[in-house]
Write an enzyme that holds these catalytic residues in place. Structure first.
Site, mmCIF file in Angstrom:
data_model
loop_
_atom_site.group_PDB
_atom_site.id
_atom_site.type_symbol
_atom_site.label_atom_id
_atom_site.label_comp_id
_atom_site.label_asym_id
_atom_site.label_seq_id
_atom_site.Cartn_x
_atom_site.Cartn_y
_atom_site.Cartn_z
ATOM 1 N NE ARG A 1 -10.231 -5.225 0.733
ATOM 2 C CZ ARG A 1 -9.507 -4.203 1.191
ATOM 3 N NH1 ARG A 1 -10.080 -3.180 1.767
ATOM 4 N NH2 ARG A 1 -8.187 -4.198 1.058
ATOM 5 C CB CYS B 1 -13.826 1.372 0.248
ATOM 6 S SG CYS B 1 -13.517 3.147 0.363
ATOM 7 C CG HIS C 1 -8.419 0.088 -2.666
ATOM 8 N ND1 HIS C 1 -7.651 -1.029 -2.384
ATOM 9 C CD2 HIS C 1 -9.002 0.441 -1.485
ATOM 10 C CE1 HIS C 1 -7.766 -1.318 -1.096
ATOM 11 N NE2 HIS C 1 -8.580 -0.450 -0.534
ATOM 12 C CG ASP D 1 -13.528 6.549 -0.717
ATOM 13 O OD1 ASP D 1 -13.472 6.421 0.525
ATOM 14 O OD2 ASP D 1 -12.506 6.539 -1.444
ATOM 15 N NE ARG E 1 -3.821 0.643 1.993
ATOM 16 C CZ ARG E 1 -5.038 0.685 2.557
ATOM 17 N NH1 ARG E 1 -5.210 1.401 3.665
ATOM 18 N NH2 ARG E 1 -6.048 0.046 2.034
ATOM 19 C CD GLN F 1 -13.026 -1.888 -0.377
ATOM 20 O OE1 GLN F 1 -12.237 -1.875 0.557
ATOM 21 N NE2 GLN F 1 -14.250 -2.407 -0.253
HETATM 22 N N1 NVA Z 1 -9.942 6.849 -1.093
HETATM 23 C C1 NVA Z 1 -9.559 6.348 0.202
HETATM 24 C C2 NVA Z 1 -9.794 4.874 0.280
HETATM 25 C C3 NVA Z 1 -9.463 4.245 1.609
HETATM 26 C C4 NVA Z 1 -9.698 2.778 1.641
HETATM 27 C C5 NVA Z 1 -8.110 6.684 0.465
HETATM 28 O O1 NVA Z 1 -7.292 6.525 -0.448
HETATM 29 O O2 NVA Z 1 -7.799 7.131 1.574
HETATM 30 N N1 CP Z 2 -11.113 -0.140 2.672
HETATM 31 C C1 CP Z 2 -9.838 -0.237 3.070
HETATM 32 O O1 CP Z 2 -8.918 -0.476 2.291
HETATM 33 O O2 CP Z 2 -9.679 -0.101 4.413
HETATM 34 P P1 CP Z 2 -8.305 0.096 5.202
HETATM 35 O O3 CP Z 2 -7.765 1.443 4.815
HETATM 36 O O4 CP Z 2 -8.696 0.011 6.653
HETATM 37 O O5 CP Z 2 -7.360 -0.999 4.810
#
Ligand code: NVA
Ligand code: CP
Length: 302
Positions: free
Chosen positions: A287, A259, A129, A219, A102, A132
């Site tokens: 997930r 998500c 992502h 989101d 990540r 997800q």
């Molecule tokens: N768009 C959000 C998704 C988190 C799972 C982010 O990138 O923070």
């Molecule tokens: N939806 C998601 O990826 O959650 P986290 O940021 O908690 O991993």
């Protein structure tokens, strides 16, 4: 499947295979049937951003598959002190059987795959992502009995989630409508691809986006790494919210997906969130199952 870098790399058949395997693994796990497909294998998990779901579900998933997972934060790795990704990839390839990462730049994920020799799985970048959206597709299929022909409406920022939902939705035969401010549209190339390959709409008219939707999705307005923009975004996204008024334009039996983490009172009201909590937490649970399927496909070659 060698890696999971982005959904654009997968065919409709490959996505369907992942969802089918995820359903099977979910059934086996619920019925106490062991499935140690990755016995003796180790997944490294590099997190340059925070995580609850991704971190816990990958770690538990590896354990349930008979393998183990190592949590690697940039504070512990030399990558955090500037060791090039080309070198990190080649070193980690000598110890590990796969890497979940990540991070911010999609290029870093692509580079790990290019220079390393083990499967790389994208656990979120600023661009997309994929894990997800595979879980979302699994949940939609479970709740609606199918995916093809369903209309997916996404309300909010044209961010990593919007980009992956466009690709996953169109590849699986959904109609996709994005309701977002003009200055915050998803990736232009992906939108052009979607318009050419399916039923796609991007508009700032939320009622039009939500019309007859089977799935309403949203989101956060400010993603991880955008903390400095949070106040400006609060002003720019005011009204980009899934509330009961917007839900009245969707189909009466429409489901709601997010998500998570959610900011109640911003992109979704508490009322809508709680009315659809079962679907939202099934999505979070999935997930685990869908990522186990991805791990098996990439690391066990079955
Ligand atoms: N768009 C959000 C998704 C988190 C799972 C982010 O990138 O923070
Ligand atoms: N939806 C998601 O990826 O959650 P986290 O940021 O908690 O991993």
């Amino acid at each position: 499947m060698k890696h999971l870098l982005k959904l654009m790399d997968l065919s409709t058949e490959e996505i369907t295979d992942i969802l089918n395997l995820a359903d099977q693994l979910k059934y086996e796990q619920k019925n106490g049937i062991a499935h140690p497909h990755l016995a003796g294998k180790t997944l490294g998990m590099i997190f340059q951003k925070s995580s609850t779901r991704t971190r816990v579900s990958f770690e538990v998933g590896m354990y349930q598959l008979g393998g183990s997972a190592l949590f690697l934060s940039p504070r512990d790795l030399q990558i955090g002190r500037g060791e090039p990704v080309q070198d990190t990839a080649r070193v980690l390839s000598r110890y590990l059987d796969g890497i979940m990462i990540r991070t911010f730049a999609q290029q870093e994920v692509e580079d790990l795959a290019k220079y390393g020799s083990i499967p790389i799985i994208n656990g979120l970048t600023d661009y997309c992502h994929p894990c997800q959206v595979l879980a979302d597709l699994m949940t939609i299929r479970e709740h609606r009995g199918g995916i093809v022909g369903n209309k997916l409406c996404y309300i909010g920022d044209g961010n990593n989630m919007a980009n992956s939902l466009i690709v996953g939705g169109i590849k699986m035969g959904m109609k996709v409508a994005i309701g977002c401010p003009k200055e915050y549209q998803p990736d232009a190339e992906l939108m052009a691809w979607a318009a050419k390959n399916g039923d796609f709409l991007c508009t700032d008219n939320l009622e039009e986006a939500a019309a007859d939707a089977d799935v309403m999705y949203t989101d956060v307005w400010a993603s991880m790494g955008m903390e400095d923009e949070a106040e400006r975004r609060k002003r720019d996204f005011a009204g980009y919210c899934i509330d009961s008024h917007l839900m009245s334009f969707a189909r009466p039996d429409a489901m709601v997906q997010h998500c998570l983490p959610a900011h109640r009172g911003e992109e979704i009201t508490d009322e809508v969130f709680e009315a659809h909590a079962d679907e939202l937490f099934d999505e979070a649970e999935n997930r685990l199952h869908v990522q186990k399927a991805v791990l098996v496909k990439c690391m066990a070659n079955i």
